[in-house]
Design a protein around this motif. Sequence first.
Motif, PDB file in Angstrom:
ATOM      1  N   VAL A   1       0.834  -1.293  -0.027  1.00  0.00           N
ATOM      2  CA  VAL A   1       0.115  -0.068   0.255  1.00  0.00           C
ATOM      3  C   VAL A   1       1.002   1.230  -0.145  1.00  0.00           C
ATOM      4  N   ASP A   2       0.626   1.795  -1.042  1.00  0.00           N
ATOM      5  CA  ASP A   2       1.393   3.263  -1.180  1.00  0.00           C
ATOM      6  C   ASP A   2       0.464   4.376  -0.582  1.00  0.00           C
ATOM      7  N   CYS A   3       0.441   4.977   0.541  1.00  0.00           N
ATOM      8  CA  CYS A   3      -0.228   6.012   1.014  1.00  0.00           C
ATOM      9  C   CYS A   3       0.389   7.280   1.010  1.00  0.00           C
ATOM     10  N   GLU A   4      -0.065   8.335   0.167  1.00  0.00           N
ATOM     11  CA  GLU A   4       0.552   9.581   0.000  1.00  0.00           C
ATOM     12  C   GLU A   4      -0.671  10.708   0.537  1.00  0.00           C
ATOM     13  N   LEU A   5      -0.286  11.564   1.655  1.00  0.00           N
ATOM     14  CA  LEU A   5      -1.135  12.635   2.034  1.00  0.00           C
ATOM     15  C   LEU A   5      -0.641  13.997   1.914  1.00  0.00           C
ATOM     16  N   ALA A   6      -0.958  14.778   1.342  1.00  0.00           N
ATOM     17  CA  ALA A   6      -0.498  15.972   1.067  1.00  0.00           C
ATOM     18  C   ALA A   6      -0.421  16.991   2.166  1.00  0.00           C
ATOM     19  N   PRO A   7       0.555  17.591   2.487  1.00  0.00           N
ATOM     20  CA  PRO A   7       0.809  18.271   3.790  1.00  0.00           C
ATOM     21  C   PRO A   7      -0.032  19.342   3.794  1.00  0.00           C
TER      22      PRO A   7
ATOM     23  N   HIS B   1      -0.803  -4.456  -5.512  1.00  0.00           N
ATOM     24  CA  HIS B   1      -0.334  -3.033  -5.242  1.00  0.00           C
ATOM     25  C   HIS B   1      -1.406  -2.113  -5.164  1.00  0.00           C
ATOM     26  N   LEU B   2      -1.620  -1.106  -4.072  1.00  0.00           N
ATOM     27  CA  LEU B   2      -2.644  -0.467  -3.827  1.00  0.00           C
ATOM     28  C   LEU B   2      -2.124   1.011  -3.429  1.00  0.00           C
ATOM     29  N   GLY B   3      -2.781   1.837  -4.458  1.00  0.00           N
ATOM     30  CA  GLY B   3      -2.268   3.304  -3.991  1.00  0.00           C
ATOM     31  C   GLY B   3      -3.335   4.147  -3.413  1.00  0.00           C
ATOM     32  N   LEU B   4      -2.917   5.099  -2.366  1.00  0.00           N
ATOM     33  CA  LEU B   4      -4.003   5.979  -1.801  1.00  0.00           C
ATOM     34  C   LEU B   4      -3.406   7.176  -1.599  1.00  0.00           C
ATOM     35  N   ARG B   5      -4.174   8.215  -2.175  1.00  0.00           N
ATOM     36  CA  ARG B   5      -3.547   9.358  -2.316  1.00  0.00           C
ATOM     37  C   ARG B   5      -4.793  10.507  -1.758  1.00  0.00           C
ATOM     38  N   LEU B   6      -4.298  11.630  -0.869  1.00  0.00           N
ATOM     39  CA  LEU B   6      -5.258  12.582  -0.567  1.00  0.00           C
ATOM     40  C   LEU B   6      -4.618  14.055  -0.870  1.00  0.00           C
TER      41      LEU B   6
ATOM     42  N   VAL C   1     -11.512  22.178  -2.655  1.00  0.00           N
ATOM     43  CA  VAL C   1     -11.921  21.035  -2.944  1.00  0.00           C
ATOM     44  C   VAL C   1     -10.658  19.949  -2.603  1.00  0.00           C
ATOM     45  N   LEU C   2     -11.264  18.736  -1.889  1.00  0.00           N
ATOM     46  CA  LEU C   2     -10.349  17.848  -1.599  1.00  0.00           C
ATOM     47  C   LEU C   2     -10.673  16.237  -2.294  1.00  0.00           C
ATOM     48  N   HIS C   3      -9.489  15.988  -2.777  1.00  0.00           N
ATOM     49  CA  HIS C   3      -9.529  14.625  -3.684  1.00  0.00           C
ATOM     50  C   HIS C   3      -8.905  13.366  -3.167  1.00  0.00           C
ATOM     51  N   LEU C   4      -9.714  12.324  -2.845  1.00  0.00           N
ATOM     52  CA  LEU C   4      -9.066  11.005  -2.451  1.00  0.00           C
ATOM     53  C   LEU C   4      -9.114  10.240  -3.648  1.00  0.00           C
ATOM     54  N   GLU C   5      -8.304   9.251  -3.766  1.00  0.00           N
ATOM     55  CA  GLU C   5      -7.877   8.512  -5.088  1.00  0.00           C
ATOM     56  C   GLU C   5      -7.411   7.119  -4.679  1.00  0.00           C
ATOM     57  N   ILE C   6      -8.064   5.980  -4.747  1.00  0.00           N
ATOM     58  CA  ILE C   6      -7.655   4.794  -4.460  1.00  0.00           C
ATOM     59  C   ILE C   6      -7.487   3.989  -5.802  1.00  0.00           C
ATOM     60  N   ALA C   7      -6.367   3.535  -6.200  1.00  0.00           N
ATOM     61  CA  ALA C   7      -6.127   2.709  -7.324  1.00  0.00           C
ATOM     62  C   ALA C   7      -5.406   1.152  -6.944  1.00  0.00           C
TER      63      ALA C   7
END
Length: 609
Positions: free
Chosen positions: A496-502, A534-539, A546-552
């Motif tokens: 799992v690749d978790c990416e959260l914008a600061p 593999h799973l990607g999670l980005r916020l 506007v906030l955007h959450l993507e799960i791929a």
Amino acid sequence: MSLLQRIDPRRSLAAAIGWLMIALAICLALAANLWLRSFVRSTLLEVHSQRLETAGEHVSAELDTAMLLRLQSVSVVASILSQDVQGDDAAWRQRSLEAVHRGVPDLIWLALTDADGFIVAATDSQVVGQNVNQHAWISQGLADAWIEEGRSPGEHFLKLSAPVSNADGAIVGVVAAQLSWQWVDHTVSGIKASPGEWLLIDRDGMVRHGPAALLGTRWRETGDLAAPFDPTVAGLGTDGADLPARIRVRRLVDNKPFLVAAPRTERDGTLRRLGWRVVVVEPVASLASFATAIEWRITLVLSMLGLCAAVVGVAMTHRLTHRVSAIASSADAVLAGSASRIEVPEGADEAARLGTALDRLLDTLQRERDELRLLNAELDERVRQRTMEISRLAQESRESAVMRERLRMARDLHDTLAHSMMAMLTEIRVLKHIATAQPQQLPDELMRAEQAAREGLDEARRAIDQLRSNPVRDIGLGAALTELARGTSERTGIAVDCELAPGLPALAAEPAETVYRMCEELLRNVERHAGARHLGLRLRRADPGVLHLEIADDGVGFDSRAIAPGHYGLVGLREQAEAMGVRLDIDSRPGQGTRVSLRWAAPGYAPIV
């Protein structure tokens, strides 16, 4: 005001007039070009025809001069040998001729005859003593220097003769010589015609020099004359009927039209004696292309002049519309709030009247604005009265929230207990089948049934724990998603690749809680059905507010447009998204993985529609 705004005819009167003048200038340039086309082409045709004639006369003069010089050289030899004709020393005459032959190697042979036509000396000693007076070119040499073309099987040459006179001026013999054709070829190849290309036509009408396609052909048979209105001369811009008298159009090489100029030859020149003619030819296409280039230059010059005139017109128009522009600038200042009145220019013209009308209109609008302020005060009172009504609606909203929570619990039970019960039901059916058909496999299948029951129990416990706890309210959406991603990776082994914008807010209130629940459901679906590695999670923040959450994932994917009866996972996700103003987009195809996008308004902004 930017440059684009200044030249926009919809925003500037001066620009509109300027564009109109540019259009008029272009139209005038095109009209002038059409009018000048025929004139330019006819003039160029006349001038070019004169140049072709001049080029032909130049070639004729050079060729005639070269022949004349060679003939005069024979006359000079005749003058040198005038004393040897009457002398008795034959050996001396022979040596003199051989010396001249060595000095002029282009001469094939030289011979010296007496007045009666007997050869008294020659570079070829075998012909000495022969009488050659019967040859016309020898007898012509008794009267004057003479030149003519000679031919033998497989060979061409020039025959030259000049009289030999004594000190008293009496003719005592003739000097005869043959000039090699190589000298003629060398001389002809050194003469160039500009413009065009020149042809040498002999006394029999055969082309001896010119384009390779015409060499050895008979001039009269090379091509037909192009008649007036012939389409092959359309490139001239005329029908070919107005050509000068000595210029013709003939289709020569590859049936292409050529301009043909035949200059006059000198009456007493060597070319007239030989019966040769010089013709200069040039393709019509070259003249037509040159005329086209001239037309484009004229068009360009006229266009530039028109453009300059348009620029000057725009400048003058700007000066004339300056008073109107001042009114427009004053109106812009009023709109921006930096002024309260329209500046009316002095005078009684249209600009002054327009400014006066606008100023009066502005005064009327200001009075109406004051009236609107009074009306707003009345509206405030009505707003206070509506507050109580809003309180009642808030109570109804809370009841709606309870109903949404019940729906959420139903979805959670579907996502946990329903799946577990379905797995146990499947195992029971398998056990019934094995008990009668393959009893030896019953222990193994009982172990799998026990494992399914244990997993269902764990799922039920996790669901109860989730109902009792709220990680989003405790630690915020970002931290809750990080813990959720870590737990999923440890439990399933999926990277799992978790990416959260600061810099994002804590996001502990709705709709962040709904987004977290939806994310839980999506990760459970990936765990059970996707088979992903593999799973990607980005916020991140997509746009302001506007906030955007993507799960791929890179799993097996599915047809997101297909409807599966009895399965309510995607239906529940869409219901949650619609209820909380979250935009849900699912992009998946069989064998290509799945990408889910959630977009919602950050706190303090309107929901996403």
